[in-house]
Structure formats: C-alpha cells, structure tokens
Design a protein around this motif. Structure first.
Motif, PDB file in Angstrom:
ATOM      1  N   LYS A  18     100.227  19.482  66.615  1.00  0.00           N
ATOM      2  CA  LYS A  18     100.671  19.141  67.964  1.00  0.00           C
ATOM      3  C   LYS A  18     101.408  17.815  67.978  1.00  0.00           C
ATOM      4  N   TYR A  23      85.444  25.217  77.794  1.00  0.00           N
ATOM      5  CA  TYR A  23      85.446  24.922  76.369  1.00  0.00           C
ATOM      6  C   TYR A  23      85.922  26.169  75.620  1.00  0.00           C
ATOM      7  N   MET A  51      89.371  29.331  65.296  1.00  0.00           N
ATOM      8  CA  MET A  51      89.240  28.092  64.547  1.00  0.00           C
ATOM      9  C   MET A  51      90.244  27.021  64.962  1.00  0.00           C
ATOM     10  N   THR A  52      91.289  27.404  65.696  1.00  0.00           N
ATOM     11  CA  THR A  52      92.364  26.423  65.900  1.00  0.00           C
ATOM     12  C   THR A  52      92.080  25.455  67.031  1.00  0.00           C
ATOM     13  N   LEU A  53      91.247  25.850  67.994  1.00  0.00           N
ATOM     14  CA  LEU A  53      90.941  24.910  69.070  1.00  0.00           C
ATOM     15  C   LEU A  53      89.661  24.165  68.714  1.00  0.00           C
ATOM     16  N   ASN A  54      89.650  22.878  69.030  1.00  0.00           N
ATOM     17  CA  ASN A  54      88.475  22.069  68.711  1.00  0.00           C
ATOM     18  C   ASN A  54      87.296  22.504  69.586  1.00  0.00           C
ATOM     19  N   PRO A  55      86.185  22.901  68.966  1.00  0.00           N
ATOM     20  CA  PRO A  55      85.085  23.478  69.742  1.00  0.00           C
ATOM     21  C   PRO A  55      84.426  22.510  70.721  1.00  0.00           C
ATOM     22  N   VAL A  56      84.557  21.218  70.503  1.00  0.00           N
ATOM     23  CA  VAL A  56      83.824  20.298  71.377  1.00  0.00           C
ATOM     24  C   VAL A  56      84.726  19.598  72.389  1.00  0.00           C
ATOM     25  N   LEU A  57      85.981  20.021  72.479  1.00  0.00           N
ATOM     26  CA  LEU A  57      86.866  19.422  73.489  1.00  0.00           C
ATOM     27  C   LEU A  57      87.300  20.500  74.477  1.00  0.00           C
ATOM     28  N   THR A  91      91.752  18.810  77.884  1.00  0.00           N
ATOM     29  CA  THR A  91      91.913  17.688  76.962  1.00  0.00           C
ATOM     30  C   THR A  91      92.903  18.037  75.858  1.00  0.00           C
ATOM     31  N   GLN A  92      92.721  19.234  75.298  1.00  0.00           N
ATOM     32  CA  GLN A  92      93.531  19.605  74.149  1.00  0.00           C
ATOM     33  C   GLN A  92      94.976  19.903  74.536  1.00  0.00           C
ATOM     34  N   MET A  93      95.193  20.296  75.795  1.00  0.00           N
ATOM     35  CA  MET A  93      96.571  20.539  76.223  1.00  0.00           C
ATOM     36  C   MET A  93      97.247  19.241  76.646  1.00  0.00           C
ATOM     37  N   TYR A  96      91.161  23.326  63.234  1.00  0.00           N
ATOM     38  CA  TYR A  96      91.425  22.596  64.472  1.00  0.00           C
ATOM     39  C   TYR A  96      91.998  21.206  64.217  1.00  0.00           C
ATOM     40  N   HIS A 119      84.761  28.044  73.313  1.00  0.00           N
ATOM     41  CA  HIS A 119      83.848  29.165  73.078  1.00  0.00           C
ATOM     42  C   HIS A 119      83.630  29.998  74.327  1.00  0.00           C
ATOM     43  N   GLU A 120      84.055  29.475  75.480  1.00  0.00           N
ATOM     44  CA  GLU A 120      83.879  30.244  76.712  1.00  0.00           C
ATOM     45  C   GLU A 120      85.018  31.238  76.923  1.00  0.00           C
TER      46      GLU A 120
END
Lengths: 294, 325, 336
Positions: free
Chosen positions: B226, C152, C102-108, C112-114, B219, C154-155
């Motif tokens: 990005k 998030y 694994m590529t997306l940050n689990p706590v954001l 936010t990530q987009m 990540y 994990h959802e």
C-alpha cells in the motif's frame, strides 16, 4: 537426511552442527568431571577442619598459604577455606540435588502422565486438575512454602524440587500418551489383553521420551538455580553440605566490605553450569523437534 | 462479555477453595495446628482459648469451616513476633511489593519490546545477535546472583546507587509509594532492574519471535504494497500483532514477579511482603506464612482473571468467539 | 500503438539461500499498455509471483533483484531511492494478493487499513479519507459500507475481504494493478464475479492489469497478451489468440490440454508427466526437457527466446507444421 538412520545418531549428528552447543557440552563435561572428582582434584577438603588455617582467612585470589604449602588461586573465605575447593565440593551438592530431583520428578511425572493418558476418565481429570492448579503458581513459592513446613535438609530440598517439577512431565507424557494410545497397534495390544503396564512401558513410554528428555535438560538447570536460590534464602541445604548457593550467601557480607571473591567465584561457577546446560538443552530441543526448525 | 467474566470468576472461586483446602490440609492435617497457630510462649489459658476459637477440638470438617469462616472475615491468626493480626502485616507491606513488581514490569516491557523488535527485524545484524545472546544469558542468571552483581557493581564498586532499603515514601491516593522523590527512585532502580531481568529476557524472546513471524505474513507485505512507511508497518501492523501475546504473558507473569520479589526483597532489604515471608520462615512465625500464602494465591487468581479479560479486549478474534459462544 | 505504461526488461531476481542460489526470475521481459490485460501463467514455483513482487520492489532478503529494468512510464524504478519507490507503491502500482484471509491485518479495523492507505500518499483530513474509503467500498459492490468500515477482517467473508483488498488497490487510481491469483482462494461462483468486476474496474479506470495465475481458462477470457513461465523463464509469449489457439511450446500445449473444460468428458485428462525441477538445481539446457516428448540432444543447450509465428517462443522443437519445423529449429540454433 538419509532415511533409516538411527534417531539417536541423527540427533547427535545434528547436535554437533552448532558450535555453541558443542562448546556448552564441553564445558558441561568439565563441570561434571570437576564435581565427580572433587575429592581427588581439590587442593584441600574444605570440610575437614584440621586442614583449615584461621590465619589464612579472607585471603585474596592467588595468595600463598601461611604455611607455604599451597596457593589459594581463588582466595579463601572467612574460615580460611580454599574457595576453589569449596566450589568443587559445592558443585557436587548442587549438581547432585539438581540431577536427582529432576530424575525423580521425571519418573513420577511420566508415570502419572502415562496412566492419565492411557486410562483417561477420573484419574486423568484428577491428575490434570492438580497439574493445572500447580502450574498456575510460581515454582519458587511452592518450594519455599514446602521447605518452610518441612525444614532444612538435602533430602527435604530434593523433595521440594520434585514437588515443583513433576507436573511438567505429567503434562508432556500425557499428551504423548493420548496421541499414541488411539493408534491401531495400541488397540491391537489392548485386544491381546496385554497388561496395561506392559503396553505403557513398551509402547507409550518410548514415544514420550524425546520431549521429556528436552524438558529434563532444561529443568536440571532450573532445578540447580532454584536450589541455589532456596539455599541462598536459608531454607535449602544445611551448612554441613553447602551448595554453590550457600557459598554465595556466606560471602555476601564480605562482598559489601570489598572481599568480592568469596561470593563471586561460586556464583560464576553456578552461572557457567546453568548456561552450559541451557545451551545443550536449547540445541536438543531444536534437533529433537523438527517442527521448530527454522 | 459479562457472562464470560462471571464464568471466569466462578472458576477462580473454585480454585481458591481448592487451594485453601490444600493450605488447610498442610496446616491442620500434617502438622499439629496447636503448634503451628499458637505461639510457643502462650500459657495454658491462651492455648485453651485459641483451641476453642478455632474449634480445634471439633471434627475436621468443622475445623475447615471455621478456618474458611475466619479466612473470609480476614482473620488469619496473629503473628507471634509482632503480636499483630497476620493479615494486617501482609497488607501493610503489600504496596512496597506491588510497586517493585510494577516497576519491574514497566522495565521489562519498556526495554524488552524495542529490543525484541530490533532483534527480530535485524536478526542478522551484530546488535540483533547481541540482544539474543543477552536474553539467553538473562534466562540463565539466577535472580539472586544477578542482584548480588548489581549491588557489587553499582553500589560497592561505583557507588552510584544505594545497596538496599526503600527510600522515603510519599502518599499517592493514600498508598505509600517511593518513586516520587529522587532518593526513593534511586532506591527503587536496582531492585526493580533485578526483578525485571528474567522477564526482560522473556519479553525480548517473545517479541523477537513474534516480529520474525509477523514479517513473513501476507498482511505485512500487503501493508508495504500500500506504500506505507516502514515506521507504520513495524509500529502498527507488526507491533499490534505482537502486543497480544506479550501482554498476555507479561500479565500472567505478574504473579511470578510477586513471588520472585521474595528473592529480590531479601537481597535489597526491600520492606515488602517477600522479605516478611523469609523473615517469618526464619523465626517460624507460622500465621504470617499462612496469611502470605492465602493473600498471594488470591492475588494470582485475580491476576489470571484480569489477564483473561484484558486479552479478550485486545484480540478482536477472541472477543468475537466469546460473543458467539 | 500507445507507449507501454509498464515495461519489464530482462528482469532477473534471485534468492541467495543457505542451500544455494535460486534463480526465481531469469531474464523476463514484457510490456503492458493502459487498459490492457497481461496474463502471466505458470505452475507454482515458476517464478510468476516473484515477478509481481519484483515490480512492487517487495522482494525480502535473502532475495534480491540482480538485473534488468522495471520501467513505469519510461522511468526505471530500480534507479529510485527506497523512499521514492515507496511512493510509487499503492499509488501508481497496486497489488492484490492471492489469499484474502491473510492479506488484511487481523487486529486492525477495515477503516484503519483503508484510511492509512490513503494518507500514506496524500495529506487529507481523516474524515475525507474515510469518505473516500466508503466510496471505494461502494465501487466494488460492498453494501452497508459504514458497517463494514467498522468491522474487523474476521467478521467478513473471504469474498468480501478480497473486495476490500481490491477497493484498497483502486483507492489511488493506479496506472498498473498487479493481481496475484486473486480468485484462486475463493468459491467458484465468486471467482467469476470478481473476475468480471476486476475487468470492468480496470477498463473504467484505464489501468494496465497484470494478472498472475496458473489457470489458462482465466487468461483466455480476461487477457489480451499472455506470458507462459516455466522455471523462472518465459517459454512463450504473445497475444492470447495466437498463444492459446496455436501454442508452439510443448509446455504451453500441455497446459492447454490439461484444462478440464476444453476436454471431452469421459476420457482421462492428459497431464504433463513429471515435476518442475528445483530452481536450485536446474539442468543445463532446456528446463522442460525431462518432461518433454519432443526433447532431443539439442535441448541439452539453452534454447533462446526467438520470434516465430507472431509471438516469441523458447524451444528448439516448437509445434509448427512439419516443413516449418526444420527451418524453425535452424533459426533457433542460429540465434545468439
């Protein structure tokens, strides 16, 4: 790593790869030697009042004694006691209390842990609840309260240190025993109706030793530090057999007046001892636990 | 969430009961409670009165119930020395201890996270190695010895800061605090730093390990892919993942800070509960010792509970698991 | 033919580890034009992913690009400052990773990530950025985008997460998209879907697509050109039709033979014997020689990459008709 190499030899070979750990081990060996041979190498017996001269009280490091027979390399305390000699004898008390309490706590903890892991059931539940509750409280608090109830003394200090340490070993030994006790050879041993204590000693114990050794090394340092703290607070060892902590306490008032050496040198000895043990312990943990290697 | 809090609360009460049982056993079963709870100077009538009040002449289980009853109503006996309710003495000094512990936490987190991040990101650099070495030393220095050295350097030799005592206090929301004046702050700095040292080393280690691990994660690479700035990658993506374990550990360690305040308060003559405990041990003022113990235990249990709840708020994954189960 | 949007020339990337130097990418060259798909095929450890990360400028120490050029519209990215290269990442070249877990940050949160991916390159109000994020989710076939934005990682399911990653990659309509095995970690049914969607999305946006995979069958349906990599080097490259229908390199042949769907059922699947050698201790000469049935003493020297039968191949003994073989091996020996 060649397969078939004895584990102890492998650990030793890996260990010496770190210069820092090797330096720690060397210093630790010197400290141990100094403590063991204190009665031979110390310039004076600091507890033989006949050897003390009040005229020599609070002399700075390097001062000559008033009778001209010796030099106080690290100065003297308020009773004319050679600080270097005090440190060597103090190390003996500190290391003695630290090592003996750790060994006893490891023995008790491992025994309870093995029984828990092997027997399971109610004994296990009881022991582990006790471990959980105890580990949720800071060691220093438990030790303080125990000593407040028991009173001062070397034996009592050791007892208090055992009481605050056993839980770590119990938890570690139990985890190892749990893993091992479901393996086939243990089942086979059970099938042969071997007595439980023999299975525990012959099969479970060796498997939980590596983590226990690592914990014990680090815990010796923690025990020495805790003993020094308790003694500094005035609830640890008695004045008749002062440890480094008590020496530091006795010099505190003079330190504020500018006579730093009475407190500072025993403190330096204490820190050197703890740091060298921790260096050895850190390295041991690294070489004995391949998963942690990076 | 509510269910989770309730369940943890119930667990906490069980632990509290268990510990109160141990304390009771310590006071009543091992020692003679008459000796422990009644002042040696008390006369016969006084002793008789106390024995009746505490039901010391009754069976053990009745004594325990009486003990619980008294404890629940805040009656943990009177101090022999101050001739005042022990619980009142403790609560009176609690703000000083909490201020010290909170300041130490602030120092540990405020310095530890940036230093740990630096050591983790630039682990090969000289500064990174120095920070790591410092944190190893921080683990090895006994608190009391570090405190003495702070006094020796900053008070005795340099004369910059006072060697002990608490400065003037102001009332903030009815709680006396000392950090609102320069003099109060000057008195606070050394003891807070002393108490913080061990936790500072811990936070540095945790943050460093967390940063090193996070930097190898996909990540973080994806965040860089990005086109995010390095500041955002470290400051948001890495930091947020590190904060969870750090906050949990720091929270759980708050209890041990309160315990270690015993040492720091004694060295710096800080008028908190820890110094009261040591003084009380010195003169065998046992009701105060018992009261301190029960207050400390309650505090620890409260802290553990709070940390659990906070943790579940911070980590979305845990939140999810609890909603599901 | 249009000028290539991305061209790699003699790229060399090495990892300087404590145990030795790993030549992960050793002299790789290729070019892609807009709307085209290039497949890079190889087994794990062949250096194919390192090619992708090299193009992104995301080689972590102890790794380093030591030579070659990475030209985007003719401009060598290696000459850019780190800040300039950062502005290329995500905007002009985007990358999709292998494992969506694994590529997306689990706590954001997803939004936010987009949104940060948009505002990293453009000064737009948050609300506008959010609108664009929502649109992007719609484009990759995610329903109820508002709900997903507030979620998030994990959802979301694995396939959904990979779609989010694709949506992020497409946010700035990049000229080049590098996809590093983006379907490997997904269910088989999802693989086909994502594959088809990626193809359409890339074609519609006119981006050049570099698809890194170990799976030849994916390359067969998706790509125009293919590079086969082995032990850090290109062993055969050309159009998919040429390379897959008439493979010249023994390694390419072995790969094709071991694709299950091309094989008559009931008979044992042929496999390439042996393992790829460690990139740290490559033997002298052809790296494939120990696994190759056609190896000879000639293979103890390095085979060059030379043109043969409308593609480039790195072999002294390519699979050509016998009369051609002799002259081919002659030509190979003459080549520098």
């Amino acid at each position: 790593m060649a397969p078939g190499q004895a584990p102890a030899a492998r650990v030793a070979a890996d260990f010496v790869e770190s210069r820092l750990a090797l330096a720690g081990l060397t210093v630790l060996a010197l400290v141990l030697l100094g403590a063991l041979l204190a009665h031979l190498i110390a310039p004076q017996n600091p507890y033989d009042l006949a050897q003390l001269d009040v005229l020599d009280a609070r002399l700075a490091p390097g001062a000559q004694s008033s009778d001209g027979r010796m030099r106080y390399w690290l100065g003297t305390d308020d009773q004319g006691r050679d600080v270097l000699s005090g440190i060597l004898y103090g190390l003996r008390t500190s290391l003695g209390v630290g090592v003996s309490s750790t060994l006893a706590a490891a023995a008790i903890g491992v025994a309870l842990g093995l029984i828990s892991g092997y027997r399971r059931g109610r004994i296990d539940a009881l022991v582990m609840r006790l471990v959980d509750i105890q580990l949720s409280f800071p060691a220093i608090l438990i030790a303080l309260v125990l000593l407040a109830a028991l009173g001062q003394g070397i034996g009592k200090t050791i007892a208090a240190l055992i009481a605050v340490q056993w839980a770590y070993y119990a938890r570690t030994a139990r985890a190892a025993a749990l893993v091992e006790s479901v393996k086939e050879y243990i089942e086979a041993a059970r099938g042969l109706a071997l007595p439980a204590w023999r299975i525990a000693l012959a099969h479970l114990l060796p498997n939980c030793l590596p983590p226990v050794i690592v914990i014990a090394t680090v815990q010796i340092a923690a025990a020495i530090a805790l003993e020094a703290t308790l003694s500094y607070l005035g609830v640890g060892v008695p004045v008749t057999e002062p440890s480094l902590g008590l020496l530091i306490k006795s010099g505190f008032d003079y330190m504020l007046a500018g006579d730093y050496w009475i407190s500072v040198f025993p403190g330096v000895a204490l820190v050197i001892t703890i740091v060298s043990i921790n260096l050895v312990g850190d390295r041991l943990r690294d070489v004995m636990n391949p998963q942690l290697r990076r | 969430m509510l269910l989770f809090v309730l369940r943890r609360l119930l667990q906490s009460i069980v632990v509290l009961l268990a510990v109160s049982g141990l304390v009771f056993a310590g006071v009543y079963a091992i020692g003679n409670p008459v000796d422990i709870l009644i002042s040696p100077q008390a006369d016969q009538a006084e002793i008789a009165r106390t024995v009746a009040a505490l039901k010391l002449d009754r069976p053990l289980w009745e004594q325990y119930l009486a003990f619980l009853q008294h404890a629940a109503t805040g009656d943990l006996g009177r101090s022999f020395v101050f001739d005042a309710p022990a619980i009142g003495l403790i609560l009176e000094r609690l703000p000083a201890t909490l201020e010290l512990a909170a300041s130490a936490t602030l120092i540990a987190v405020g310095l530890g996270i940036p230093l740990g991040l630096w050591a983790g990101i630039r682990s090969g650099s000289l500064a990174g190695k120095a920070i790591l070495a410092g944190s190893i030393l921080g683990f090895s220095l006994p608190t009391f010895w570090a405190g003495l050295m702070l006094i020796l350097v900053f008070s005795v030799e340099l004369g910059w800061l006072p060697a002990g005592g608490r400065g003037p206090t102001q009332s903030l929301f009815g709680v006396p605090v000392s950090f609102l004046s320069w003099d109060g702050l000057a008195h606070l700095v050394l003891p807070a730093l002393n108490l913080a040292l061990f936790k500072l080393a811990l936070v540095i280690r945790l943050t460093r390990a967390g940063a090193r691990e996070a930097l190898t994660q996909d990540y973080v690479k994806f965040a860089r892919a990005k086109g995010l700035s390095e500041a955002r990658v470290i400051g948001v993506h890495v930091l947020k993942n590190i904060l969870i374990p750090v906050v949990t550990v720091v929270g759980l360690e708050f209890g041990s800070l309160v315990a270690f305040a015993v040492v720091t308060e004694t060295i710096f003559a800080w008028p908190g509960t820890g110094k009261l405990l040591i003084d009380s041990i010195g003169v065998l003022d046992r009701p105060v010792i018992v009261a301190y113990l029960l207050v400390a235990v309650t505090l620890f249990i409260l802290i553990n509970l709070l940390v659990d709840v906070l943790y579940s708020i911070l980590d979305p994954r845990v939140r999810m698991a609890q909603a599901g189960g | 033919m249009a000028a290539p949007v991305l061209s790699i020339e003699n790229l060399r990337t090495r990892f300087f580890t404590k145990r030795g130097v790993v030549r992960a990418v050793d002299g790789v060259s290729f070019a892609v034009t807009r709307g085209q798909v290039l497949g890079i095929v190889g087994e794990s450890g062949s250096g194919k992913s390192t090619v992708g990360f090299s193009i992104m400028g995301l080689i972590d120490p102890p790794g380093r690009i030591v030579g070659g050029a990475i030209r985007l519209d003719g401009r060598d990215l290696r000459q850019l400052t780190p800040a300039e290269w950062r502005r290329v990442r995500g905007r002009r070249i985007a990358m999709i990773f292998q494992d969506p877990m694994m590529t997306l940050n689990p706590v954001l949160r997803i939004d936010t990530q987009m949104i940060e991916a948009i505002t990293a390159h453009e000064r737009v109000p948050r609300a506008t950025a959010r609108d664009r994020a929502r649109e992007a989710l719609g484009r990759v076939g995610i329903g109820a985008p508002d709900e997903r934005l507030a979620a998030y990682p994990h959802e979301l399911s694995g396939g959904m997460r990979q779609r989010v990653a694709i949506a992020i990659a497409l946010l700035h309509r990049p000229e080049v998209i590098i996809a590093d095995e983006p379907t490997t970690a997904l269910d088989v049914t999802l693989q086909g879907q994502i594959l088809a969607e990626m193809q359409t999305l890339a074609r519609d946006s006119g981006a050049a697509l570099v698809w890194i995979t170990h799976d030849l069958s994916v390359v067969a349906v998706l790509a125009n050109d293919v590079c086969v990599m082995y032990a850090g080097k290109v062993v055969e490259q050309g159009t998919v039709d040429n390379v897959l229908d008439r493979p010249l390199h023994p390694y390419t042949r072995g790969l094709i033979a071991s694709v299950p769907s091309r094989h008559p059922p009931g008979r044992p699947l042929p496999q390439i014997p042996g393992m790829m050698p460690s990139l740290m201790q490559l033997p002298l000469g052809c790296a494939f020689r120990d696994r190759c049935t056609r190896a000879s003493d000639t293979c103890r020297s390095d085979p060059p990459l030379y043109s043969l039968d409308e593609r480039r191949v790195r072999c002294f003994h390519p699979h050509v008709e016998e009369d051609e073989a002799a002259s081919a091996s002659e030509r190979a020996e003459e080549a520098p």
